[in-house]
Design an enzyme around this catalytic site. Structure first.
Site, PDB file in Angstrom:
ATOM      1  N   HIS A   1      -2.216  -9.762  12.316  1.00  0.00           N
ATOM      2  CA  HIS A   1      -1.652  -8.560  11.706  1.00  0.00           C
ATOM      3  C   HIS A   1      -1.290  -7.638  12.872  1.00  0.00           C
ATOM      4  O   HIS A   1      -2.133  -7.390  13.744  1.00  0.00           O
ATOM      5  CB  HIS A   1      -2.692  -7.895  10.790  1.00  0.00           C
ATOM      6  CG  HIS A   1      -2.329  -6.474  10.466  1.00  0.00           C
ATOM      7  ND1 HIS A   1      -1.130  -6.153   9.869  1.00  0.00           N
ATOM      8  CD2 HIS A   1      -2.961  -5.296  10.704  1.00  0.00           C
ATOM      9  CE1 HIS A   1      -1.052  -4.839   9.733  1.00  0.00           C
ATOM     10  NE2 HIS A   1      -2.148  -4.296  10.231  1.00  0.00           N
TER      11      HIS A   1
ATOM     12  N   GLU B   1       0.837  -1.197   0.000  1.00  0.00           N
ATOM     13  CA  GLU B   1       0.000   0.000   0.000  1.00  0.00           C
ATOM     14  C   GLU B   1       0.873   1.249   0.000  1.00  0.00           C
ATOM     15  O   GLU B   1       0.398   2.345   0.226  1.00  0.00           O
ATOM     16  CB  GLU B   1      -0.941  -0.001   1.189  1.00  0.00           C
ATOM     17  CG  GLU B   1      -0.257  -0.137   2.527  1.00  0.00           C
ATOM     18  CD  GLU B   1      -1.249  -0.059   3.674  1.00  0.00           C
ATOM     19  OE1 GLU B   1      -1.839   1.008   3.839  1.00  0.00           O
ATOM     20  OE2 GLU B   1      -1.419  -1.068   4.373  1.00  0.00           O
TER      21      GLU B   1
ATOM     22  N   CYS C   1      -3.396  -3.453   4.477  1.00  0.00           N
ATOM     23  CA  CYS C   1      -2.488  -4.498   4.960  1.00  0.00           C
ATOM     24  C   CYS C   1      -2.906  -5.899   4.542  1.00  0.00           C
ATOM     25  O   CYS C   1      -2.224  -6.872   4.878  1.00  0.00           O
ATOM     26  CB  CYS C   1      -2.382  -4.441   6.489  1.00  0.00           C
ATOM     27  SG  CYS C   1      -1.781  -2.873   7.068  1.00  0.00           S
TER      28      CYS C   1
HETATM   29  P1  HMG Z   1      -2.778   7.538  20.911  1.00  0.00           P
HETATM   30  O1  HMG Z   1      -4.020   8.346  21.008  1.00  0.00           O
HETATM   31  O2  HMG Z   1      -1.518   8.262  20.795  1.00  0.00           O
HETATM   32  O3  HMG Z   1      -2.590   6.592  22.147  1.00  0.00           O
HETATM   33  O4  HMG Z   1      -2.939   6.579  19.662  1.00  0.00           O
HETATM   34  P2  HMG Z   1      -3.589   6.225  23.326  1.00  0.00           P
HETATM   35  O5  HMG Z   1      -3.843   7.422  24.153  1.00  0.00           O
HETATM   36  O6  HMG Z   1      -4.756   5.459  22.810  1.00  0.00           O
HETATM   37  O7  HMG Z   1      -2.615   5.266  24.145  1.00  0.00           O
HETATM   38  C1  HMG Z   1      -2.215   4.059  23.596  1.00  0.00           C
HETATM   39  C2  HMG Z   1      -2.153   3.042  24.724  1.00  0.00           C
HETATM   40  O8  HMG Z   1      -1.089   3.407  25.598  1.00  0.00           O
HETATM   41  C3  HMG Z   1      -3.419   3.004  25.586  1.00  0.00           C
HETATM   42  O9  HMG Z   1      -3.644   1.662  25.928  1.00  0.00           O
HETATM   43  C4  HMG Z   1      -3.017   3.795  26.836  1.00  0.00           C
HETATM   44  O10 HMG Z   1      -3.748   3.448  27.993  1.00  0.00           O
HETATM   45  C5  HMG Z   1      -1.564   3.371  26.948  1.00  0.00           C
HETATM   46  P3  HMG Z   1      -5.027   0.943  25.525  1.00  0.00           P
HETATM   47  O11 HMG Z   1      -6.090   1.641  26.269  1.00  0.00           O
HETATM   48  O12 HMG Z   1      -5.177   1.165  24.045  1.00  0.00           O
HETATM   49  O13 HMG Z   1      -4.823  -0.472  25.899  1.00  0.00           O
HETATM   50  N1  HMG Z   1      -0.728   4.263  27.768  1.00  0.00           N
HETATM   51  C6  HMG Z   1       0.180   3.827  28.654  1.00  0.00           C
HETATM   52  N2  HMG Z   1       0.521   2.566  29.024  1.00  0.00           N
HETATM   53  C7  HMG Z   1       1.502   2.437  29.972  1.00  0.00           C
HETATM   54  N3  HMG Z   1       2.106   3.503  30.560  1.00  0.00           N
HETATM   55  C8  HMG Z   1       1.793   4.757  30.202  1.00  0.00           C
HETATM   56  C9  HMG Z   1       0.792   4.964  29.214  1.00  0.00           C
HETATM   57  N4  HMG Z   1       0.228   6.046  28.648  1.00  0.00           N
HETATM   58  C10 HMG Z   1      -0.688   5.612  27.747  1.00  0.00           C
HETATM   59  N5  HMG Z   1       2.418   5.790  30.796  1.00  0.00           N
HETATM   60  C11 HMG Z   1      -3.060   4.770  18.139  1.00  0.00           C
HETATM   61  C12 HMG Z   1      -2.651   5.203  19.561  1.00  0.00           C
HETATM   62  C13 HMG Z   1      -2.718   3.302  17.975  1.00  0.00           C
HETATM   63  C14 HMG Z   1      -4.562   4.985  17.964  1.00  0.00           C
HETATM   64  C15 HMG Z   1      -2.272   5.634  17.130  1.00  0.00           C
HETATM   65  O14 HMG Z   1      -0.894   5.386  17.257  1.00  0.00           O
HETATM   66  C16 HMG Z   1      -2.684   5.380  15.684  1.00  0.00           C
HETATM   67  O15 HMG Z   1      -3.633   5.997  15.197  1.00  0.00           O
HETATM   68  N6  HMG Z   1      -1.951   4.481  14.939  1.00  0.00           N
HETATM   69  C17 HMG Z   1      -2.273   4.137  13.552  1.00  0.00           C
HETATM   70  C18 HMG Z   1      -3.557   3.333  13.426  1.00  0.00           C
HETATM   71  C19 HMG Z   1      -3.407   1.912  13.875  1.00  0.00           C
HETATM   72  O16 HMG Z   1      -2.329   1.376  14.020  1.00  0.00           O
HETATM   73  N7  HMG Z   1      -4.558   1.238  14.057  1.00  0.00           N
HETATM   74  C20 HMG Z   1      -4.573  -0.164  14.409  1.00  0.00           C
HETATM   75  C21 HMG Z   1      -5.793  -0.909  13.872  1.00  0.00           C
HETATM   76  S1  HMG Z   1      -6.037  -0.636  12.120  1.00  0.00           S
HETATM   77  C22 HMG Z   1      -4.847  -1.644  11.351  1.00  0.00           C
HETATM   78  O17 HMG Z   1      -4.267  -2.485  11.975  1.00  0.00           O
HETATM   79  C23 HMG Z   1      -4.568  -1.396   9.911  1.00  0.00           C
HETATM   80  C24 HMG Z   1      -3.295  -0.635   9.613  1.00  0.00           C
HETATM   81  O18 HMG Z   1      -2.187  -1.486   9.775  1.00  0.00           O
HETATM   82  C25 HMG Z   1      -3.334  -0.062   8.208  1.00  0.00           C
HETATM   83  C26 HMG Z   1      -3.637  -0.987   7.069  1.00  0.00           C
HETATM   84  O19 HMG Z   1      -4.450  -1.890   7.117  1.00  0.00           O
HETATM   85  O20 HMG Z   1      -3.086  -0.685   6.015  1.00  0.00           O
HETATM   86  C27 HMG Z   1      -3.088   0.541  10.561  1.00  0.00           C
END
Ligand code: HMG
Length: 395
Positions: free
Chosen positions: A233, A79, A111
């Site tokens: 994945h 992609e 993906c």
């Molecule tokens: P964010 O808003 O920066 O992070 O985005 P958050 O506030 O949701 O925190 C992440 C986690 O860290 C949370 O845990 C927090 O509690 C924890 P969760 O509630 O999720 O279990 N946290 C801590 N833990 C320990 N100590 C601390 C601490 N502080 C916070 N001090 C997000 C995170 C993944 C949403 C962002 O990085 C993002 O948008 N990434 C890209 C999208 C993505 O990867 N999505 C995954 C599903 S879609 C997919 O897999 C397809 C993809 O590969 C693309 C394709 O298909 O081509 C993406």
């Protein structure tokens, strides 16, 4: 006739950034990245690597002359492809010296692309058992500096030879799959960076897993206890766990313990590479195969593929006798051990470097990239690829 993965190769660029250092530079607690996201290191591609070269380098480590004579189809899932018209598969086909009597095509559905390649390859082999298909999953994941997706970037490729009588994993024919038009993650053709609705993408990933797992169970009567491990994945290593933990309470205690422990092992390489989109599921499979020392032939492995937008699929396979002999464990451990750590400032500089878009000529420093196959430059809007091993052979 058994059809499945006969060989599996992996390549990642020679540089990475440490996630603790990145967290400090971004003013967030390191544990957010290392525990909350579950990433320790993130592979960074130099300007001399693109999805074509990453895939070609991964294929170099596994292909022999027999494969070159038998491969008549090259299916490239990506992609982050480099051209809206010409497929990345054609470049790789040439760089690897594959025979001309072959089909070469690029597949796109986020993906899910490499999984689509595997399923199409199975159909092809069923009709032509003497053929082999090269399936490539290669990407550079970019969300942008200082974005919330930044900690889930990465770069790398996993490639597989799909054949009859496979020596690693024989694939079953009981796949469960699902498509639904959603906007959780997308990249319009004018944008270098992906757009994402992060929380929604997480929810949809879990929802798709629950749906295909339900479909699979109804279709086959199998349940979690039938599996030695389930690979996911992995956009980041916490993500697969978020999905797996929703189903685990339905299993007996020893199944729960086994799947949990093996899930951890299946994240080993991904934790230090980041998201490689199309290759991520197969990097997780590779982690399990190479890092779980007591894995036995006959074990049943589940695989969950998810491509945003979205398509999900659950499929399964059985490990073949002697599969360990087909792996390149030491080479992959060396790849990790010899990578160079970048400072955050170096990573940011490399991230901003792009190839010219105005047709101008550029010659790149390929000596600073240890990979055999590199982007050597650009001229007249064409990427110039080089295989250093061929140059050495020609001297
Ligand atoms: P964010 O808003 O920066 O992070 O985005 P958050 O506030 O949701 O925190 C992440 C986690 O860290 C949370 O845990 C927090 O509690 C924890 P969760 O509630 O999720 O279990 N946290 C801590 N833990 C320990 N100590 C601390 C601490 N502080 C916070 N001090 C997000 C995170 C993944 C949403 C962002 O990085 C993002 O948008 N990434 C890209 C999208 C993505 O990867 N999505 C995954 C599903 S879609 C997919 O897999 C397809 C993809 O590969 C693309 C394709 O298909 O081509 C993406």
């Amino acid at each position: 006739m058994e059809i499945g993965i006969d060989k599996i190769g992996f390549f990642a660029p020679h540089m990475y950034v440490d996630m603790t250092n990145l967290a400090v530079a971004r003013g967030v607690e390191p544990e957010k990245f290392t525990i909350g996201i579950g990433q320790s290191q993130m592979a960074v591609a130099p300007i001399t690597q693109d999805p074509v070269t990453l895939a070609a380098n991964a294929a170099l480590e596994i292909l022999d002359e027999e494969d070159r004579a038998q491969i008549d189809m090259v299916l490239f899932g990506t992609e982050s492809g480099i051209d809206n018209s010409k497929s990345a598969a054609v470049y790789v086909h040439h760089l690897l010296g594959l025979k001309a009597e072959a089909r070469a095509v690029e597949l796109k559905q986020a993906c899910y692309g490499a999984t689509a390649g595997i399923q199409l390859a199975k159909g092809h082999i069923a009709l032509h058992p003497e053929s082999k298909v090269l399936v490539l999953g290669s990407d550079i994941a970019r969300y942008g500096l200082k974005t919330s997706g930044e900690s889930t970037q990465g770069a790398g490729a996993v490639v597989m030879v799909i054949s009859a009588a496979p020596r690693i994993l024989a694939l079953d024919n009981d796949n469960a799959f699902l498509s639904n038009d959603i906007m959780d993650f997308w990249r319009p053709i004018y944008s270098e960076q992906a757009f994402v609705d992060g929380k929604f993408s997480n929810e949809q990933y879990v929802h798709f897993f629950n749906e295909v797992w339900k479909q699979y169970k109804e279709k086959t009567g199998n349940d979690l206890a039938d599996f030695e491990a389930i690979c996911f994945h992995l956009p980041y290593t916490k993500m697969g766990w978020k999905a797996l933990r929703t189903e685990l309470p339905n299993a007996d205690e020893s199944t729960q313990e086994r799947l949990k422990a093996n899930y951890q092992i299946s994240t080993a390489y991904n934790r230090n590479i980041g998201n490689i989109y199309t290759g991520s599921l197969y990097l997780s499979l590779l982690s399990l195969l190479e890092q779980k020392e007591d894995l036995q032939a006959g074990a049943k492995i589940g695989l969950f593929s998810y491509g945003s937008g979205a398509v999900g699929e659950f499929f399964t396979g059985t490990l073949q006798p002697g599969f360990q002999r087909m792996l390149k464990k030491t080479d992959h451990e060396n790849l990790f051990a010899t990578r160079r750590e970048l400072t955050v400032a170096e990573y940011e500089k490399i991230f901003e470097e792009t190839l010219p878009k105005d047709g101008s000529t550029i010659e790149l420093d390929i000596e600073s990239d240890p990979a055999a196959i590199c982007v050597a430059g650009m001229q007249d809007n064409k990427r110039l690829y080089i295989n250093k091993e061929h140059l050495i052979e020609q001297k």
